[in-house]
Motif scaffolding. Structure first.
Motif, PDB file in Angstrom:
ATOM      1  N   PRO A   1       0.828  -1.208   0.000  1.00 58.04           N
ATOM      2  CA  PRO A   1       0.000   0.000   0.000  1.00 58.04           C
ATOM      3  C   PRO A   1       0.862   1.257   0.000  1.00 58.04           C
ATOM      4  O   PRO A   1       1.946   1.268   0.579  1.00 58.04           O
ATOM      5  CB  PRO A   1      -0.788  -0.113   1.310  1.00 58.04           C
ATOM      6  N   PRO A   2       0.408   2.326  -0.655  1.00 61.28           N
ATOM      7  CA  PRO A   2       1.179   3.574  -0.664  1.00 61.28           C
ATOM      8  C   PRO A   2       1.358   4.103   0.742  1.00 61.28           C
ATOM      9  O   PRO A   2       0.479   3.952   1.584  1.00 61.28           O
ATOM     10  CB  PRO A   2       0.306   4.524  -1.492  1.00 61.28           C
ATOM     11  N   GLY A   3       2.489   4.704   0.996  1.00 61.04           N
ATOM     12  CA  GLY A   3       2.727   5.269   2.311  1.00 61.04           C
ATOM     13  C   GLY A   3       4.194   5.439   2.609  1.00 61.04           C
ATOM     14  O   GLY A   3       5.036   5.403   1.708  1.00 61.04           O
ATOM     15  N   PRO A   4       4.535   5.593   3.885  1.00 63.24           N
ATOM     16  CA  PRO A   4       5.916   5.911   4.267  1.00 63.24           C
ATOM     17  C   PRO A   4       6.905   4.776   3.989  1.00 63.24           C
ATOM     18  O   PRO A   4       8.105   5.007   3.958  1.00 63.24           O
ATOM     19  CB  PRO A   4       5.818   6.192   5.772  1.00 63.24           C
TER      20      PRO A   4
ATOM     21  N   ALA B   1      11.025  -5.343 -16.569  1.00 69.87           N
ATOM     22  CA  ALA B   1      10.159  -5.094 -17.727  1.00 69.87           C
ATOM     23  C   ALA B   1       9.012  -6.087 -17.642  1.00 69.87           C
ATOM     24  O   ALA B   1       9.219  -7.294 -17.735  1.00 69.87           O
ATOM     25  CB  ALA B   1      10.941  -5.280 -19.025  1.00 69.87           C
ATOM     26  N   LEU B   2       7.789  -5.581 -17.410  1.00 73.23           N
ATOM     27  CA  LEU B   2       6.623  -6.443 -17.241  1.00 73.23           C
ATOM     28  C   LEU B   2       5.508  -6.043 -18.188  1.00 73.23           C
ATOM     29  O   LEU B   2       5.323  -4.858 -18.473  1.00 73.23           O
ATOM     30  CB  LEU B   2       6.088  -6.351 -15.802  1.00 73.23           C
ATOM     31  N   CYS B   3       4.741  -7.047 -18.643  1.00 78.84           N
ATOM     32  CA  CYS B   3       3.542  -6.747 -19.419  1.00 78.84           C
ATOM     33  C   CYS B   3       2.519  -6.121 -18.476  1.00 78.84           C
ATOM     34  O   CYS B   3       2.661  -6.177 -17.251  1.00 78.84           O
ATOM     35  CB  CYS B   3       2.990  -8.015 -20.075  1.00 78.84           C
ATOM     36  N   GLN B   4       1.470  -5.549 -19.050  1.00 80.93           N
ATOM     37  CA  GLN B   4       0.489  -4.854 -18.219  1.00 80.93           C
ATOM     38  C   GLN B   4      -0.176  -5.796 -17.217  1.00 80.93           C
ATOM     39  O   GLN B   4      -0.484  -5.413 -16.085  1.00 80.93           O
ATOM     40  CB  GLN B   4      -0.536  -4.102 -19.071  1.00 80.93           C
TER      41      GLN B   4
ATOM     42  N   TYR C   1      -0.690  -7.204 -11.537  1.00 78.43           N
ATOM     43  CA  TYR C   1      -0.716  -8.237 -10.496  1.00 78.43           C
ATOM     44  C   TYR C   1       0.324  -7.931  -9.423  1.00 78.43           C
ATOM     45  O   TYR C   1       0.041  -8.046  -8.229  1.00 78.43           O
ATOM     46  CB  TYR C   1      -0.464  -9.618 -11.110  1.00 78.43           C
ATOM     47  N   LEU C   2       1.510  -7.491  -9.822  1.00 77.20           N
ATOM     48  CA  LEU C   2       2.560  -7.136  -8.866  1.00 77.20           C
ATOM     49  C   LEU C   2       2.099  -5.998  -7.949  1.00 77.20           C
ATOM     50  O   LEU C   2       2.330  -6.027  -6.747  1.00 77.20           O
ATOM     51  CB  LEU C   2       3.827  -6.715  -9.617  1.00 77.20           C
ATOM     52  N   ASP C   3       1.425  -5.006  -8.526  1.00 75.45           N
ATOM     53  CA  ASP C   3       1.009  -3.812  -7.776  1.00 75.45           C
ATOM     54  C   ASP C   3      -0.421  -3.885  -7.244  1.00 75.45           C
ATOM     55  O   ASP C   3      -0.992  -2.870  -6.862  1.00 75.45           O
ATOM     56  CB  ASP C   3       1.132  -2.568  -8.671  1.00 75.45           C
ATOM     57  N   ARG C   4      -1.019  -5.066  -7.205  1.00 76.14           N
ATOM     58  CA  ARG C   4      -2.439  -5.185  -6.853  1.00 76.14           C
ATOM     59  C   ARG C   4      -2.761  -4.597  -5.478  1.00 76.14           C
ATOM     60  O   ARG C   4      -3.751  -3.903  -5.329  1.00 76.14           O
ATOM     61  CB  ARG C   4      -2.910  -6.634  -6.964  1.00 76.14           C
ATOM     62  N   GLU C   5      -1.928  -4.839  -4.458  1.00 81.99           N
ATOM     63  CA  GLU C   5      -2.209  -4.292  -3.125  1.00 81.99           C
ATOM     64  C   GLU C   5      -2.185  -2.764  -3.150  1.00 81.99           C
ATOM     65  O   GLU C   5      -3.005  -2.118  -2.509  1.00 81.99           O
ATOM     66  CB  GLU C   5      -1.183  -4.801  -2.114  1.00 81.99           C
TER      67      GLU C   5
ATOM     68  N   ALA D   1      -7.550   2.702  -4.286  1.00 85.71           N
ATOM     69  CA  ALA D   1      -8.978   2.727  -4.623  1.00 85.71           C
ATOM     70  C   ALA D   1      -9.818   2.853  -3.347  1.00 85.71           C
ATOM     71  O   ALA D   1     -10.789   3.609  -3.302  1.00 85.71           O
ATOM     72  CB  ALA D   1      -9.361   1.469  -5.395  1.00 85.71           C
ATOM     73  N   ARG D   2      -9.430   2.118  -2.302  1.00 84.34           N
ATOM     74  CA  ARG D   2     -10.144   2.173  -1.021  1.00 84.34           C
ATOM     75  C   ARG D   2     -10.072   3.583  -0.443  1.00 84.34           C
ATOM     76  O   ARG D   2     -11.082   4.145   0.005  1.00 84.34           O
ATOM     77  CB  ARG D   2      -9.536   1.157  -0.059  1.00 84.34           C
ATOM     78  N   ALA D   3      -8.876   4.190  -0.467  1.00 81.35           N
ATOM     79  CA  ALA D   3      -8.701   5.544   0.071  1.00 81.35           C
ATOM     80  C   ALA D   3      -9.510   6.562  -0.733  1.00 81.35           C
ATOM     81  O   ALA D   3     -10.099   7.484  -0.167  1.00 81.35           O
ATOM     82  CB  ALA D   3      -7.227   5.915   0.067  1.00 81.35           C
ATOM     83  N   THR D   4      -9.544   6.391  -2.043  1.00 81.56           N
ATOM     84  CA  THR D   4     -10.314   7.304  -2.889  1.00 81.56           C
ATOM     85  C   THR D   4     -11.803   7.206  -2.565  1.00 81.56           C
ATOM     86  O   THR D   4     -12.491   8.232  -2.441  1.00 81.56           O
ATOM     87  CB  THR D   4     -10.069   6.988  -4.376  1.00 81.56           C
ATOM     88  N   ARG D   5     -12.301   5.981  -2.405  1.00 82.12           N
ATOM     89  CA  ARG D   5     -13.730   5.817  -2.055  1.00 82.12           C
ATOM     90  C   ARG D   5     -14.037   6.468  -0.711  1.00 82.12           C
ATOM     91  O   ARG D   5     -15.038   7.177  -0.569  1.00 82.12           O
ATOM     92  CB  ARG D   5     -14.092   4.326  -2.004  1.00 82.12           C
TER      93      ARG D   5
END
Length: 142
Positions: free
Chosen positions: A92-95, A109-112, A117-121, A127-131
């Protein structure tokens, strides 16, 4: 998702090119690509048109590749786009975010599909914070 390249190191283009070269991209004498890089996780070539299952974006096949024994209507065509992933910025984004200015061995180098999948958390947390911010419950990530 748009990138704010002002947050990246000044030599980002050179780092990106080194990672793509490691993933197999080769340039001719004029600087044009004559061999595309491949995803360092799943091996799909950059710019390849593949077919992804409509209900599971992690399964794919080449148009003339192996027959999975399923109706073609289960698949949709998509073009592969390789991006450079930061391997230390997956939570998750943060400190505790890893740096954008990191060595080449912490980039891939990764496909989309593999990158998402790597960045799913990270995406789920944003998305949770935006909601919640829209409901007035939490401030949006800065």
């Amino acid at each position: 998702m748009p990138c704010d390249y002002s947050q990246y190191p000044a030599d980002w283009k050179e780092r990106r090119n080194r990672v793509l070269a490691r993933a197999g991209q080769m340039l001719d004498d004029k600087g044009s690509i004559f061999r595309e890089a491949t995803c360092e996780h799943c091996g799909v070539p950059n710019h390849e048109v593949i077919y992804r299952r409509k209900d599971d974006r992690l399964k794919w096949r080449y148009p003339n590749g192996c027959d999975l024994g399923e109706d073609d209507s289960d698949y949709r065509p998509t073009s592969v786009v390789l991006t450079i992933a930061h391997l230390d910025r997956t939570g998750p984004p943060g400190p505790n975010d890893g740096p954008l200015d990191c060595p080449d061995d912490r980039l891939a180098a990764l496909c989309q599909s593999c990158h998402l999948y790597l960045d799913r958390e990270r995406h789920q947390a944003k998305a949770r914070a935006t909601r919640l911010a829209k409901q007035g419950a939490l401030p949006l990530f800065a």
